[in-house]
Design a protein around this motif. Sequence first.
Motif, PDB file in Angstrom:
ATOM      1  N   ARG A 228     -24.825 -28.164 -17.923  1.00 24.91           N
ATOM      2  CA  ARG A 228     -25.034 -27.296 -16.753  1.00 24.91           C
ATOM      3  C   ARG A 228     -24.267 -25.975 -16.919  1.00 24.91           C
ATOM      4  NH1 ARG A 228     -26.727 -28.343 -11.571  1.00 24.91           N
ATOM      5  NH2 ARG A 228     -26.604 -30.595 -11.886  1.00 24.91           N
ATOM      6  N   ARG A 268     -26.297 -28.641  -1.437  1.00 23.48           N
ATOM      7  CA  ARG A 268     -26.401 -28.760  -2.889  1.00 23.48           C
ATOM      8  C   ARG A 268     -26.760 -30.174  -3.338  1.00 23.48           C
ATOM      9  NH1 ARG A 268     -22.489 -24.727  -2.091  1.00 23.48           N
ATOM     10  NH2 ARG A 268     -22.820 -22.893  -3.421  1.00 23.48           N
ATOM     11  N   ARG A 352     -28.798 -28.980  -6.193  1.00 23.23           N
ATOM     12  CA  ARG A 352     -28.428 -29.302  -7.573  1.00 23.23           C
ATOM     13  C   ARG A 352     -28.615 -30.783  -7.894  1.00 23.23           C
ATOM     14  NH1 ARG A 352     -22.654 -26.417  -8.488  1.00 23.23           N
ATOM     15  NH2 ARG A 352     -22.790 -27.617 -10.410  1.00 23.23           N
ATOM     16  N   ALA A 392     -33.458 -29.186  -9.462  1.00 18.89           N
ATOM     17  CA  ALA A 392     -32.363 -30.120  -9.185  1.00 18.89           C
ATOM     18  C   ALA A 392     -32.474 -31.332 -10.109  1.00 18.89           C
ATOM     19  CB  ALA A 392     -32.408 -30.560  -7.727  1.00 18.89           C
TER      20      ALA A 392
END
Length: 660
Positions: A228, A268, A352, A392
């Motif tokens: 990431r 998130r 995410r 995500a």
Amino acid sequence: MSLFVMNRYEGEGEKVVENETNHLSELLKKIEERKRQRTVASNKSALGQDGNDLEEPGGKKKKKLLKAEKADDSHIVDNSAGSEKIDERIAETAEVSTKKKKKKKRKKKDIESEQHSAALDKNLEERDDTFAEEDKDTAEKDISPQDNFVVLGARSRKKQREAKRVLPDWLAHPEVISADLNSGPTLEELQSILDAKLVEVLRANGITKLFPVQSSIIKWLHKCRTDRKLGWWLRDTCVSAPTGSGKTLAYVLPIVQELQTRLVPKIRCLIVLPVQELAAQVHKVMVAYTSHTSLKAGLLSGAFPFEQEQNSIIKRTERGMYLSTVDIVIATPGRLLDHILKTPGFSLDSLRFLVIDEADRATEWLQYLPEPHSRAPILTLGNMRSSKVIPAQKLLFSATLSQDPEKLNRLGLFQPRLFTTVVTDKDTDVNLDKIAGDFVGRYTSPGELTELAVECTSHYKPIVLHQLLTRHDIIPKTLVFTNSGQTAHRLALLMQLLLSERNVAVGELSAQLASKQRESVLAKFANSEIRVLISSDALARGLDILDVQLVVSYDLPKHIKGYIHRAGRTGRAGKPGTAVSILTGNQVGIFKQMLSGAHKTVPNIEQMELHASAKAVDYQGHFEKLKEILEKEKNESLQRTKATKRRRVASVTKQGGSVE
């Protein structure tokens, strides 16, 4: 010639018709070309045969004429003293002989010509048949199996060979996790991965060792953190592990560790669970493990009024801007859709992590998520570094995760990786949707679980349950499952009557109860104030209730998944438990087929003597009392309905309106 075409897939009709039209045009051209070649070949053959007729008879004619001339010369030599009359006679004789020979030769030639013509016709017929067969073979070969249309009047094609299933590589080669719960690492072994404060929270909750599923997923997601940071798209993750193996902490810990350094609150992480009780349980766990951080978790499950939920996750500034007050949202599918469609400022653009717990349930809600979270776009050099299109990371967890590639494809997974606890024979060719997959044990139960079954008539099923509860001095903490809320209610009333002498509290839980009532019943059952809880399938998935010793399937579940989730409420986290199924005579075969189809061992089915037991507890008398209670409840419900209607009529009349 008529053609009937059936489209296999929606949206491809025009393309299929266009392809078939082009294909037929090419096919007709090939047939015309073959006809032309056949005509040319026939003409050449006929021409060759005529040439032979002209040469061979001429040769024979010359030979015969030479013989005749020799014979005539011999005759003349023998009569060397001839005269003019003799010469004339010889000339006449030669002329007659020549005419006869010419006539005979013409007759022979006509016969040979007829024979040759017949042979040529036969040859042409054979050639026609050969070309027809070749045209047919060409047509059949040119028709692709994907076209799959039938030409009227044509011979039926041979039955096509059935295609053998070929699993995607990520399904055929999963990451295997140990099923032994005691084989996991200690917290000291994970100090290089887990944050020190998280380790402290784990110890404060009495956890000194992680389960194998937890350690494997935590290590995998820790590795994903590096990717990431580099800006790479993260691979989605599927986890198929038994109930009670610690799947919740497997995603809670790495998500908290990843998000705890955020600066501005935004949604998130989204965690979707099938039922309200399970969502509340996960929310409680998330709150406990974010207590040392500034992260906030919101619950959207219908347990609170809609406006109250809106105010808990979104606030509006004086300038009219909407800001998120939470970082993590735990939701049920229905409530999630309500907020996506109706809550201003509810945004998932910064998502995410997308966690789908009990991922084998319906996932139609995924289509309402914004791109690219609903379905990952195709990865290209142009978008791989763009922050606007990073999807995500999806994390799927279930004890009954489907291995059907078609169903999993609907989830829009990006280069997924599978973690599972059991591997079976890979060479078995089975239906991926109906029975256990051909590479993992789809339906797995904890190793500490003991499974039993009892057969009886439907009338005596409450007596079987009574005996299971009273066979020990102390009634075990028991969870009983039925297939409907009405059955749960009637059975709870009857068991309360049968256990009245033992002063045991019996509770019920179903969708017929309000949310607050269900929370209260669950709290009492968790604290052992209620020893026997009779429930519909609302509790069958995911709920972790401490120290449940006995689970009883009063009604046979409709599918093996229901059986696995029910039985999984006991024998959790390494503690022993017992699951008993009560069967009627016509359910025994179904039960055996259900378990054997999932590659599970079928337990011995016990026969119990119930007539004497029914008499001993005055079962018939309690059954009559149950009828009276149900009749009384029915009358009270009717009276309440009438009273509500009267109040409504009075209110409308008072306002000067009319009631339709």
